[in-house]
Design an enzyme around this catalytic site. Structure first.
Site: not given
Ligand code: THU
Length: 141
Positions: A45, A47, A56, A58, A89, A92
């Protein structure tokens, strides 16, 4: 997928967390993707100070693979630092579904390296896909 590939997929998913850029949520996520031709891609991920710009793990893995010419995949693994199993999520799930069939396995790994296995169809039943899109466009024109 044979046992050796599965082991490597899990190891890469755990490794991928290490480069997670998550200073805001402090929630590290790693993903590993195995293509049909046997290539592995990692993703984490990433940010942003404008929170909505976060990507994310994925989707990072998929974008890396698709942009290198891969469109068919055998399996995906996702890891976090949590004791519980964390699942992808909604955005994704839609993104993954673009490049997989309902049978493709998706593994969730917890902080102990234990895993749970689901299929794409379980994560996103009745998915909107390319076939729906094309059929609709035909009906209209
Ligand atoms: N996140 C992912 O990388 N994958 C997911 O399927 C759920 C959330 C990340 C996004 C963000 O950087 C952190 O987790 C918190 O939501």
């Amino acid at each position: 997928m044979d046992a050796q590939d599965q082991k490597k997929l899990f190891r890469l998913a755990m490794e991928a967390k290490e480069t997670s850029y998550s200073p805001y949520s402090k929630f590290r996520v790693g993903a590993a993707l195995l293509t049909k031709d046997g290539t592995f891609f990692k993703g984490c991920n990433v940010e942003n100070s404008s929170y909505g710009g976060a990507i994310c793990a994925e989707r990072t893995a998929y974008v890396k693979a698709v942009s290198e010419g891969h469109r068919q995949f055998r399996a995906l693994a996702v890891s976090t630092d949590q004791e519980d199993f964390v699942s992808p999520c909604g955005i994704c799930r839609q993104f993954i579904s673009e490049f997989s069939n309902a049978e493709m396995p998706i593994y969730f790994l917890n902080n102990k390296g234990e895993h749970r296995e689901f299929t794409m169809g379980q994560l996103l039943p009745l998915a909107f896909n390319l076939e729906n899109h094309i059929e609709r466009n035909h009906e209209k024109s």
